[in-house]
Each structure stands twice: as structure tokens, then as C-alpha cells.
Scaffold this motif. Structure first.
Motif, PDB file in Angstrom:
ATOM      1  N   GLU A 262      90.386  25.017  74.742  1.00 58.91           N
ATOM      2  CA  GLU A 262      88.937  25.021  74.966  1.00 58.91           C
ATOM      3  C   GLU A 262      88.614  25.216  76.439  1.00 58.91           C
ATOM      4  N   LEU A 263      89.386  24.607  77.331  1.00 57.92           N
ATOM      5  CA  LEU A 263      89.170  24.838  78.758  1.00 57.92           C
ATOM      6  C   LEU A 263      89.432  26.304  79.123  1.00 57.92           C
ATOM      7  N   GLN A 264      90.452  26.884  78.572  1.00 54.37           N
ATOM      8  CA  GLN A 264      90.751  28.289  78.846  1.00 54.37           C
ATOM      9  C   GLN A 264      89.661  29.198  78.285  1.00 54.37           C
ATOM     10  N   ARG A 265      89.132  28.873  77.131  1.00 55.10           N
ATOM     11  CA  ARG A 265      88.045  29.668  76.558  1.00 55.10           C
ATOM     12  C   ARG A 265      86.789  29.619  77.420  1.00 55.10           C
ATOM     13  N   ARG A 266      86.551  28.515  78.071  1.00 53.94           N
ATOM     14  CA  ARG A 266      85.386  28.362  78.936  1.00 53.94           C
ATOM     15  C   ARG A 266      85.630  28.884  80.351  1.00 53.94           C
ATOM     16  N   GLY A 267      86.772  29.504  80.581  1.00 51.18           N
ATOM     17  CA  GLY A 267      87.068  30.079  81.881  1.00 51.18           C
ATOM     18  C   GLY A 267      87.485  29.077  82.928  1.00 51.18           C
ATOM     19  N   MET A 268      88.064  27.980  82.520  1.00 51.77           N
ATOM     20  CA  MET A 268      88.476  26.922  83.426  1.00 51.77           C
ATOM     21  C   MET A 268      90.001  26.808  83.401  1.00 51.77           C
ATOM     22  N   PRO A 269      90.591  26.178  84.416  1.00 56.71           N
ATOM     23  CA  PRO A 269      92.051  26.004  84.423  1.00 56.71           C
ATOM     24  C   PRO A 269      92.513  25.152  83.249  1.00 56.71           C
ATOM     25  N   ARG A 270      93.666  25.503  82.729  1.00 51.84           N
ATOM     26  CA  ARG A 270      94.230  24.777  81.593  1.00 51.84           C
ATOM     27  C   ARG A 270      94.948  23.527  82.129  1.00 51.84           C
ATOM     28  N   GLU A 271      94.221  22.415  82.154  1.00 55.87           N
ATOM     29  CA  GLU A 271      94.734  21.202  82.783  1.00 55.87           C
ATOM     30  C   GLU A 271      95.783  20.492  81.936  1.00 55.87           C
ATOM     31  N   VAL A 272      95.731  20.670  80.630  1.00 59.16           N
ATOM     32  CA  VAL A 272      96.657  19.989  79.739  1.00 59.16           C
ATOM     33  C   VAL A 272      97.033  20.946  78.614  1.00 59.16           C
ATOM     34  N   SER A 273      98.230  20.744  78.067  1.00 60.98           N
ATOM     35  CA  SER A 273      98.704  21.612  76.993  1.00 60.98           C
ATOM     36  C   SER A 273      99.700  20.834  76.136  1.00 60.98           C
ATOM     37  N   MET A 274     100.190  21.498  75.100  1.00 64.59           N
ATOM     38  CA  MET A 274     101.187  20.873  74.237  1.00 64.59           C
ATOM     39  C   MET A 274     102.483  20.592  74.996  1.00 64.59           C
ATOM     40  N   ALA A 275     102.821  21.499  75.927  1.00 68.20           N
ATOM     41  CA  ALA A 275     104.046  21.298  76.706  1.00 68.20           C
ATOM     42  C   ALA A 275     103.946  20.067  77.599  1.00 68.20           C
ATOM     43  N   ASP A 276     102.733  19.772  78.103  1.00 68.89           N
ATOM     44  CA  ASP A 276     102.583  18.583  78.947  1.00 68.89           C
ATOM     45  C   ASP A 276     102.884  17.313  78.172  1.00 68.89           C
ATOM     46  N   PHE A 277     102.495  17.282  76.920  1.00 74.06           N
ATOM     47  CA  PHE A 277     102.767  16.081  76.122  1.00 74.06           C
ATOM     48  C   PHE A 277     104.264  15.896  75.924  1.00 74.06           C
TER      49      PHE A 277
END
Length: 265
Positions: free
Chosen positions: A214-229
Motif C-alpha cells: 500500500e505504501l508503494q502504491r501511494r508512491g511512498m518508500p516501502r518501509e516494511v515487507s514480508m522479508a522484514d518480518f
């Protein structure tokens, strides 16, 4: 017998006496007027109606009382010459456009190509006005508050925070990705224990991926992802601080998503 007994009968006039040659003497006749005829060889045929020549066909007379208009050519899709709509800047002259100074583009027939010089149907820009939602999502989540208030409330504050993160993610991201995360209360009191903790791994992994998308869709940096978990939340537990780094990234990404949603919807 006497003559009185026989009445006198008048005698008719005798014809003229012939002359010695035996021919009758002609009597003079009264003069008769000699008819005169025009020379028909050199006469030009006259038209049937005055004012029209013989070689010109008779024109249809308009009805009295109605004005006459010039006949227009039957051209349903006729285009005017391109030079008639050439702007002064393009042609280099100061000739004003037709139609009273208004530059009116010609129409384009259905199925045809637009006329030259850039005229014709042009796409109309549509400006989408995004209205801010009436309900504002929380944007004050932090790792320090999560740890301290969680200790004071014996974990109740942590449950409330993660429940709010789940509901906020569903409100913002579900209309776009069509997914929905399971309610945190059901995970905490039911599914997490029944699955021996396996449902927690799937739930946190999917939640982190949805927030990052959702952050990437809104044009923002991807602060968290599945890999981070998996890297910080699971493998990072070996260095003790890994789960805290993951929680910091998760709460920060949720705050950014909610701030953008409060501003643009």
C-alpha cells in the motif's frame, strides 16, 4: 285581244356585248388590298414568355412573399479548407479566424480521421478531486509507548495497538488489493493457540506485505515487507533486538500509511 290583257314582264340585264373578236369586254373591278406577309426566312423565333431568350430554359419563379436563398451544396460531412482554421501564430499572418473572431474547429464525421492542424475532438483532461475522509486514523504509534504502556497494562495496550493496526490496514488497503487480514483478537484468543503459533507466522507475514504494497502504491518508500518480518522478527530474535526493530518498522509504516490516507483518502 289588246295589250292590256298581257302584263309587262321585266327583262334581265343582258351580258356585255362581245366585240368584233368575239371576246367580252372586261368590266372594271374595284381595287382589293394586297395582303403583306413578313419575310419568314429571316424571322427569329420569339420565346413563349417575354423577357426570356429561346436558348435559355425557363427558370422556376419563386413563390410571392417568400425570400429567396442561395442553394447550398449537399455536403453533410464536408470539411472547410484547412487554411480557414489556421491560427495567426501558425500561418504567420494577422488574418483573424472565421466565425466572428472565434477559432471554431470543424467537426469530424463518425469513423473518420480528425482534420489537420491539430483540430478535431481532443481528450478532455479529468481532474479527480480526492476528498479527505471524515474519520481520521491514528498516526501516533511508537515503539517506546508500545513497550512501556504494554508493561504497565500487562499487555492490554499492545493488544489494542495491534488490533488498531489490523483494522486500519483493512480500511486503507482492502479497496485496492481485495484482501483482508484476520481480526487480531481472533488471532490472539483463538487461532494463534490452536495452530501452535503457525497462524501467527502467516498473519504477520501477510500483514507486513500488505502495508508495504500500500505504501508503494501511494508512491511512498516501502518501509516494511514480508522479508522484514522473516529477517528481523524471526531470525533477528537470535540477536534479541531483531523483533524490536521489526516492530519499529511495522508501526512506522502504519503511521505513514494512515497519514497519507487522512490527507488524500
Amino acid at each position: 285581244m289588246t295589250d292590256n290583257m298581257h302584263p309587262q314582264i321585266p327583262m334581265p340585264a343582258l351580258p356585255p356585248r362581245p366585240d368584233d373578236t368575239g371576246a367580252a369586254t372586261p368590266q372594271p373591278a374595284s381595287p382589293q388590298p394586297t395582303p403583306t406577309y413578313p419575310d419568314t426566312a429571316n424571322v427569329t423565333p420569339q420565346p413563349e414568355y417575354p423577357g426570356l431568350s429561346a436558348a435559355t430554359p425557363q427558370a422556376q419563379q419563386p413563390y410571392p412573399g417568400y425570400p429567396t436563398y442561395p442553394e447550398q451544396p449537399a455536403q453533410p460531412y464536408g470539411q472547410p479548407p484547412s487554411s480557414a482554421y489556421t491560427s495567426p501564430a501558425a500561418s504567420g499572418t494577422s488574418t483573424p479566424p472565421p466565425y466572428g473572431g472565434v477559432d471554431v474547429p470543424p467537426s469530424t464525421p463518425a469513423g473518420g480521421t480528425p482534420p489537420p492542424n491539430g483540430y478535431g475532438p481532443q481528450p478532455i483532461p479529468v481532474t479527480v478531486v480526492q476528498q479527505a475522509p471524515a474519520y481520521k486514523l491514528k498516526t501516533n504509534r511508537g515503539l517506546l509507548k508500545y513497550i512501556l504502556l504494554g508493561l504497565i497494562t500487562f499487555g492490554i495496550y499492545d493488544i489494542v495497538v495491534m488490533y488498531d493496526v489490523t483494522e486500519s490496514t483493512n480500511m486503507v488497503a482492502t479497496p485496492h488489493d481485495g484482501r483482508k487480514s484476520t481480526n487480531y483478537l481472533l488471532m490472539f484468543f483463538l487461532f494463534g493457540w490452536l495452530s501452535l503459533g503457525i497462524a501467527w507466522l502467516v498473519w504477520y507475514s501477510n500483514l507486513s506485505d500488505r502495508i508495504g504494497n500500500e505504501l508503494q502504491r501511494r508512491g511512498m518508500p516501502r518501509e516494511v515487507s514480508m522479508a522484514d518480518f522473516w529477517l528481523w522478527g524471526i531470525l533477528g530474535s537470535l540477536i534479541i533486538v531483531g523483533p524490536f526493530i521489526y516492530l519499529h518498522k511495522l508501526l512506522k509504516a502504519t503511521n505513514l500509511m494512515c497519514e497519507d490516507y487522512n490527507a488524500r483518502g
